[in-house]
Write an enzyme that holds these catalytic residues in place. Structure first.
Site, PDB file in Angstrom:
ATOM      1  N   ARG A   1       0.813  -1.219   0.000  1.00  0.00           N
ATOM      2  CA  ARG A   1       0.000   0.000   0.000  1.00  0.00           C
ATOM      3  C   ARG A   1       0.844   1.264   0.000  1.00  0.00           C
ATOM      4  O   ARG A   1       1.674   1.476   0.865  1.00  0.00           O
ATOM      5  CB  ARG A   1      -0.887  -0.007   1.253  1.00  0.00           C
ATOM      6  CG  ARG A   1      -1.597   1.281   1.566  1.00  0.00           C
ATOM      7  CD  ARG A   1      -2.926   1.332   0.893  1.00  0.00           C
ATOM      8  NE  ARG A   1      -3.728   2.460   1.377  1.00  0.00           N
ATOM      9  CZ  ARG A   1      -4.891   2.788   0.856  1.00  0.00           C
ATOM     10  NH1 ARG A   1      -5.382   2.099  -0.138  1.00  0.00           N
ATOM     11  NH2 ARG A   1      -5.573   3.797   1.329  1.00  0.00           N
TER      12      ARG A   1
ATOM     13  N   ARG B   1      -2.486   6.203  -5.702  1.00  0.00           N
ATOM     14  CA  ARG B   1      -2.326   5.131  -4.730  1.00  0.00           C
ATOM     15  C   ARG B   1      -2.222   3.786  -5.439  1.00  0.00           C
ATOM     16  O   ARG B   1      -2.705   3.617  -6.563  1.00  0.00           O
ATOM     17  CB  ARG B   1      -3.491   5.106  -3.724  1.00  0.00           C
ATOM     18  CG  ARG B   1      -4.858   4.702  -4.244  1.00  0.00           C
ATOM     19  CD  ARG B   1      -5.754   5.838  -4.708  1.00  0.00           C
ATOM     20  NE  ARG B   1      -5.798   7.014  -3.873  1.00  0.00           N
ATOM     21  CZ  ARG B   1      -6.625   7.199  -2.853  1.00  0.00           C
ATOM     22  NH1 ARG B   1      -7.470   6.258  -2.511  1.00  0.00           N
ATOM     23  NH2 ARG B   1      -6.639   8.327  -2.190  1.00  0.00           N
TER      24      ARG B   1
ATOM     25  N   ASP C   1      -6.589   0.211  -3.636  1.00  0.00           N
ATOM     26  CA  ASP C   1      -7.550   0.764  -2.686  1.00  0.00           C
ATOM     27  C   ASP C   1      -8.793  -0.125  -2.754  1.00  0.00           C
ATOM     28  O   ASP C   1      -9.331  -0.339  -3.843  1.00  0.00           O
ATOM     29  CB  ASP C   1      -7.878   2.192  -3.143  1.00  0.00           C
ATOM     30  CG  ASP C   1      -8.603   3.012  -2.113  1.00  0.00           C
ATOM     31  OD1 ASP C   1      -8.493   2.719  -0.913  1.00  0.00           O
ATOM     32  OD2 ASP C   1      -9.279   3.971  -2.523  1.00  0.00           O
TER      33      ASP C   1
ATOM     34  N   ASP D   1     -12.571  -0.394  -1.275  1.00  0.00           N
ATOM     35  CA  ASP D   1     -13.630   0.278  -0.517  1.00  0.00           C
ATOM     36  C   ASP D   1     -14.809  -0.672  -0.320  1.00  0.00           C
ATOM     37  O   ASP D   1     -15.256  -1.307  -1.282  1.00  0.00           O
ATOM     38  CB  ASP D   1     -14.141   1.505  -1.278  1.00  0.00           C
ATOM     39  CG  ASP D   1     -13.144   2.651  -1.278  1.00  0.00           C
ATOM     40  OD1 ASP D   1     -12.337   2.740  -0.333  1.00  0.00           O
ATOM     41  OD2 ASP D   1     -13.178   3.456  -2.226  1.00  0.00           O
TER      42      ASP D   1
HETATM   43  N1  ROI Z   1     -10.475   8.444  -9.351  1.00  0.00           N
HETATM   44  C1  ROI Z   1     -10.732   7.365 -10.110  1.00  0.00           C
HETATM   45  N2  ROI Z   1     -10.958   7.525 -11.411  1.00  0.00           N
HETATM   46  N3  ROI Z   1     -10.764   6.108  -9.588  1.00  0.00           N
HETATM   47  C2  ROI Z   1     -10.542   5.887  -8.267  1.00  0.00           C
HETATM   48  O1  ROI Z   1     -10.567   4.731  -7.799  1.00  0.00           O
HETATM   49  C3  ROI Z   1     -10.281   6.999  -7.437  1.00  0.00           C
HETATM   50  N4  ROI Z   1     -10.072   6.867  -6.103  1.00  0.00           N
HETATM   51  C4  ROI Z   1      -9.891   7.893  -5.307  1.00  0.00           C
HETATM   52  C5  ROI Z   1      -9.883   9.309  -5.823  1.00  0.00           C
HETATM   53  C6  ROI Z   1      -8.573   9.976  -5.421  1.00  0.00           C
HETATM   54  C7  ROI Z   1     -11.051  10.052  -5.205  1.00  0.00           C
HETATM   55  N5  ROI Z   1     -10.014   9.381  -7.265  1.00  0.00           N
HETATM   56  C8  ROI Z   1     -10.257   8.287  -8.025  1.00  0.00           C
HETATM   57  O2  ROI Z   1      -9.752   7.696  -4.012  1.00  0.00           O
END
Ligand code: ROI
Length: 164
Positions: free
Chosen positions: A83, A92, A95, A97
């Protein structure tokens, strides 16, 4: 077993491979059953534009883990894949969620479900619509309706769907 939808995203260190490895890890996890996953999409960053495009997908799992234990398990997967998170709203590696936990509402310090931003993001709604277009969300709209509403604001490019 509780059904959950997970949003996956990455834009550093071979993001497509990051998501593929994540799905393989979910599939092998002793406490998690991977029941489905969407295509992988390339999406423009939401947030600062001076960062690489993202790869996004959505996974469907079933688990007996309590939500906070699931969060621990997912954070362990993120950390296990090295990470890195450089800034808020910024680039990043993997991630993960938690988008939905059946139709539960969760408001704790570490976890808010449904994910607060999910219905504003095409990179979540379009892959979710592949898996569950008719799923009714708490606001009374179906996933497909959200995906259609958001579709003209943004553009996502299908990259493929690896065999896991
Ligand atoms: N933008 C995109 N296109 N995809 C993501 O997974 C993503 N994740 C985030 C932020 C930085 C808001 N922007 C993102 O956490």
């Amino acid at each position: 077993m509780i059904r959950c939808y997970l949003g996956l995203g990455a834009n550093l260190n071979e993001p497509y491979q990051q998501l593929q490895t994540c799905l393989e890890t979910l599939k092998q996890h002793p406490d998690i059953t991977l029941t489905g996953y969407s295509s992988f999409y390339r999406s423009k960053p939401v947030g600062p534009q001076d960062q690489p495009d993202y790869v996004n997908a959505v996974a469907c799992i079933e688990t007996d883990l309590q939500p906070l234990d699931l969060l621990d398990a997912l954070q362990a997967i993120e950390n296990g894949q090295g990470r890195v998170r450089l800034r808020r709203w910024g680039e990043r590696t993997l991630d993960i969620d938690i988008l939905l936990v059946e139709d539960q509402r969760i408001d704790s310090e570490r976890l808010t479900v449904p994910h607060v931003e999910m219905t504003n993001r095409l990179f979540v709604m379009l892959p979710l619509a592949e898996l569950a277009p008719a799923l009714m969300l708490a606001d009374g709209n179906r996933v497909q309706q959200h995906a259609e509403r958001l579709a003209d604001q943004d553009e996502l490019v299908i990259m493929g769907r690896p065999d896991i």
